[in-house]
Design an enzyme around this catalytic site. Structure first.
Site, PDB file in Angstrom:
ATOM      1  N   CYS A 120       0.810  -1.232   0.000  1.00 16.95           N
ATOM      2  CA  CYS A 120       0.000   0.000   0.000  1.00 16.95           C
ATOM      3  C   CYS A 120       0.838   1.275   0.000  1.00 16.95           C
ATOM      4  O   CYS A 120       0.583   2.195  -0.793  1.00 16.95           O
ATOM      5  CB  CYS A 120      -0.950  -0.007   1.192  1.00 16.95           C
ATOM      6  N   HIS A 173      -2.909   6.286   5.042  1.00 17.29           N
ATOM      7  CA  HIS A 173      -1.481   6.433   5.361  1.00 17.29           C
ATOM      8  C   HIS A 173      -0.956   7.787   4.879  1.00 17.29           C
ATOM      9  O   HIS A 173      -1.482   8.368   3.915  1.00 17.29           O
ATOM     10  CB  HIS A 173      -0.666   5.354   4.631  1.00 17.29           C
TER      11      HIS A 173
HETATM   12  P1  NAP Z   1      -8.007  -8.541   7.295  1.00 19.10           P
HETATM   13  O1  NAP Z   1      -8.929  -7.391   7.530  1.00 19.10           O
HETATM   14  O2  NAP Z   1      -7.393  -9.184   8.475  1.00 19.10           O
HETATM   15  O3  NAP Z   1      -8.795  -9.648   6.433  1.00 19.10           O
HETATM   16  C1  NAP Z   1      -8.259 -10.908   6.169  1.00 19.10           C
HETATM   17  C2  NAP Z   1      -9.231 -11.686   5.336  1.00 19.10           C
HETATM   18  O4  NAP Z   1      -8.629 -12.950   5.017  1.00 19.10           O
HETATM   19  C3  NAP Z   1     -10.543 -11.996   6.043  1.00 19.10           C
HETATM   20  O5  NAP Z   1     -11.596 -11.981   5.109  1.00 19.10           O
HETATM   21  C4  NAP Z   1     -10.304 -13.408   6.545  1.00 19.10           C
HETATM   22  O6  NAP Z   1     -11.475 -14.170   6.738  1.00 19.10           O
HETATM   23  C5  NAP Z   1      -9.537 -13.983   5.371  1.00 19.10           C
HETATM   24  N1  NAP Z   1      -8.873 -15.214   5.764  1.00 19.10           N
HETATM   25  C6  NAP Z   1      -8.048 -15.417   6.822  1.00 19.10           C
HETATM   26  N2  NAP Z   1      -7.682 -16.721   6.884  1.00 19.10           N
HETATM   27  C7  NAP Z   1      -8.285 -17.347   5.842  1.00 19.10           C
HETATM   28  C8  NAP Z   1      -8.319 -18.690   5.378  1.00 19.10           C
HETATM   29  N3  NAP Z   1      -7.660 -19.665   6.011  1.00 19.10           N
HETATM   30  N4  NAP Z   1      -9.038 -18.963   4.280  1.00 19.10           N
HETATM   31  C9  NAP Z   1      -9.731 -17.988   3.632  1.00 19.10           C
HETATM   32  N5  NAP Z   1      -9.763 -16.691   4.038  1.00 19.10           N
HETATM   33  C10 NAP Z   1      -9.052 -16.389   5.130  1.00 19.10           C
HETATM   34  O7  NAP Z   1      -6.798  -8.144   6.353  1.00 19.10           O
HETATM   35  P2  NAP Z   1      -6.720  -6.999   5.208  1.00 19.10           P
HETATM   36  O8  NAP Z   1      -6.190  -5.767   5.801  1.00 19.10           O
HETATM   37  O9  NAP Z   1      -8.003  -6.976   4.468  1.00 19.10           O
HETATM   38  O10 NAP Z   1      -5.539  -7.565   4.292  1.00 19.10           O
HETATM   39  C11 NAP Z   1      -5.723  -8.636   3.406  1.00 19.10           C
HETATM   40  C12 NAP Z   1      -4.499  -8.781   2.494  1.00 19.10           C
HETATM   41  O11 NAP Z   1      -4.318  -7.554   1.775  1.00 19.10           O
HETATM   42  C13 NAP Z   1      -3.182  -9.018   3.232  1.00 19.10           C
HETATM   43  O12 NAP Z   1      -2.359  -9.824   2.439  1.00 19.10           O
HETATM   44  C14 NAP Z   1      -2.599  -7.636   3.357  1.00 19.10           C
HETATM   45  O13 NAP Z   1      -1.189  -7.652   3.476  1.00 19.10           O
HETATM   46  C15 NAP Z   1      -3.009  -7.042   2.026  1.00 19.10           C
HETATM   47  N6  NAP Z   1      -3.094  -5.592   2.032  1.00 19.10           N
HETATM   48  C16 NAP Z   1      -3.744  -4.945   3.013  1.00 19.10           C
HETATM   49  C17 NAP Z   1      -3.794  -3.564   2.990  1.00 19.10           C
HETATM   50  C18 NAP Z   1      -4.480  -2.773   4.051  1.00 19.10           C
HETATM   51  O14 NAP Z   1      -4.353  -1.548   4.034  1.00 19.10           O
HETATM   52  N7  NAP Z   1      -5.204  -3.368   4.967  1.00 19.10           N
HETATM   53  C19 NAP Z   1      -3.201  -2.875   1.950  1.00 19.10           C
HETATM   54  C20 NAP Z   1      -2.535  -3.575   0.930  1.00 19.10           C
HETATM   55  C21 NAP Z   1      -2.502  -4.939   0.985  1.00 19.10           C
HETATM   56  P3  NAP Z   1     -12.086 -14.440   8.210  1.00 19.10           P
HETATM   57  O15 NAP Z   1     -12.925 -13.224   8.516  1.00 19.10           O
HETATM   58  O16 NAP Z   1     -12.907 -15.658   8.010  1.00 19.10           O
HETATM   59  O17 NAP Z   1     -10.962 -14.619   9.164  1.00 19.10           O
END
Ligand code: NAP
Length: 344
Positions: free
Chosen positions: A137, A250
């Site tokens: 990001c 950010h």
């Molecule tokens: P998050 O809010 O913690 O969401 C994680 C998601 O992954 C939830 O839907 C979760 O489902 C799912 N998940 C976890 N374990 C799983 C499994 N075993 N099988 C299938 N689904 C599963 O995280 P996020 O911030 O959205 O980030 C997600 C990804 O995007 C990460 O790789 C992160 O590095 C990347 N990212 C995030 C941002 C940001 O600003 N947040 C920016 C760029 C990239 P449950 O609800 O069922 O646990």
């Protein structure tokens, strides 16, 4: 783009892997907002969120646990469930013939996987083999500013400090910041579970693992991914990443040294028309971009561009961007849009 790199020319079956998370929910909203051509949308997560109901285009969709069957007849997978989950399902997704746009860091530095910011290096998409990575990001926000400036006068070195919100660590980290802030206001000692330390009325250096050079993983992602996106493998860049008690969006303080002096006026003229960038500042009021200005919005805001008083070849600037949106979900949807066959 060559036909073989494009998505089928019909309404698509799309799956969001990680649909209950911070990025997943933003993906869902953006697909509706941007009228992405969808025949069927499949919402996937782990067993924890299976059964959760989400709204899409006036319909109620139920989140499903991800299984081997989840990707059958799917055209496009937008993955945002973390690196290990992307690795787990990548081959299945490929076998089913779907294109995967991955928000995790799992394949970003793989030389066979394009790492794309649509405003910066869209041509890299023509090399994809079914998997495209969405950059980190903070890197996306930075690349939007560096790329147009670099085209005008080549960049020699970048020094960046980030101010990263709780949402960068996911939906649970946002909830934790709200809860712990209230605990502090109530006179309690906050105890964190999601982030390593309490972010309430506090800040700390980014909590990603430290590397052998004592930079953390997030800082090295900025270095390596920026080089890959700009096609400049040797570009000198150093970063310090800090987590701050902001809920969403950010900020970055950026020092850019060029091959020769870059008149401030020219930087303004270039960034005023740079895609994905807006200028936001009021010198009289001493008012420059803030996270709240960009929350829920597409463009990143830039301001306070000034000559570095310690180096005549360098500029200083400040930027803010909604990293769940442009730093993740929006960038992924824009990539998917570039893969749609053009209407003639
Ligand atoms: P998050 O809010 O913690 O969401 C994680 C998601 O992954 C939830 O839907 C979760 O489902 C799912 N998940 C976890 N374990 C799983 C499994 N075993 N099988 C299938 N689904 C599963 O995280 P996020 O911030 O959205 O980030 C997600 C990804 O995007 C990460 O790789 C992160 O590095 C990347 N990212 C995030 C941002 C940001 O600003 N947040 C920016 C760029 C990239 P449950 O609800 O069922 O646990």
């Amino acid at each position: 783009m060559n036909q073989q790199f494009l998505l089928p020319n019909r309404p698509l079956t799309v799956a969001i892997l990680g649909s209950s998370g911070a990025v997943g929910k933003e993906l869902l909203a953006l697909l509706e907002e941007r009228s992405f051509p969808i025949e069927r949308l499949i919402l996937l997560a782990s067993h924890r969120s299976a059964g959760e109901v989400q709204n899409f285009c006036g319909k109620k969709l139920i989140v499903q646990e991800t299984t081997q069957e989840s990707f059958k007849n799917v055209d496009l997978v937008l993955a945002s469930a973390g690196g290990s989950i992307s690795r787990k399902w990548k081959d299945t997704i490929k076998r089913e013939g779907a294109v995967m746009i991955d928000n995790s860091s799992a394949y970003r530095m793989d030389e066979n996987v394009p790492l794309v910011v649509p405003e910066v290096n869209p041509a890299d998409l023509s090399k994809h083999k079914g998997l495209i990575s969405n950059p980190n990001c903070t890197t996306i926000l930075l690349a939007l500013v560096l790329s147009p400036l670099n085209r005008h006068i080549p960049i020699k070195r970048i020094v960046v400090s980030t101010y990263q919100s709780a949402s960068g660590a996911g939906a649970l980290a946002m909830e934790e910041l709200e809860k712990l802030s209230q605990e502090v206001l109530d006179g309690k000692t906050p105890k964190s579970k999601v982030l390593p330390y309490s972010l309430a009325f506090n800040l700390f250096l980014h909590n990603s693992p430290l590397q052998s050079n004592n930079y953390c993983e997030e800082e090295m992602k900025m270095v390596n991914e920026t080089r890959k996106i700009l096609g400049a493998p040797e570009l000198p860049l150093t970063a310090t990443c800090v987590r701050v008690p902001v809920l969403r969006a950010h900020s970055e303080a950026v020092n850019i040294e060029f091959e020769k002096p870059f008149p401030v006026k020219e930087a303004y003229e270039i960034l005023e028309f740079a895609p994905g960038v807006e200028l936001l500042e009021d010198f009289e009021k001493n008012r420059f971009p803030m996270p709240q200005d960009v929350t829920g919005r597409d463009p990143i805001s830039v301001g306070r561009i000034r000559e570095d008083i310690s180096n005549p070849n360098a500029l200083e600037l400040w930027l803010c961007g909604d990293q769940i949106r442009k730093g993740a979900a929006l960038n992924a949807v824009q990539i998917a849009e570039l893969l749609l066959p053009r209407k003639s």
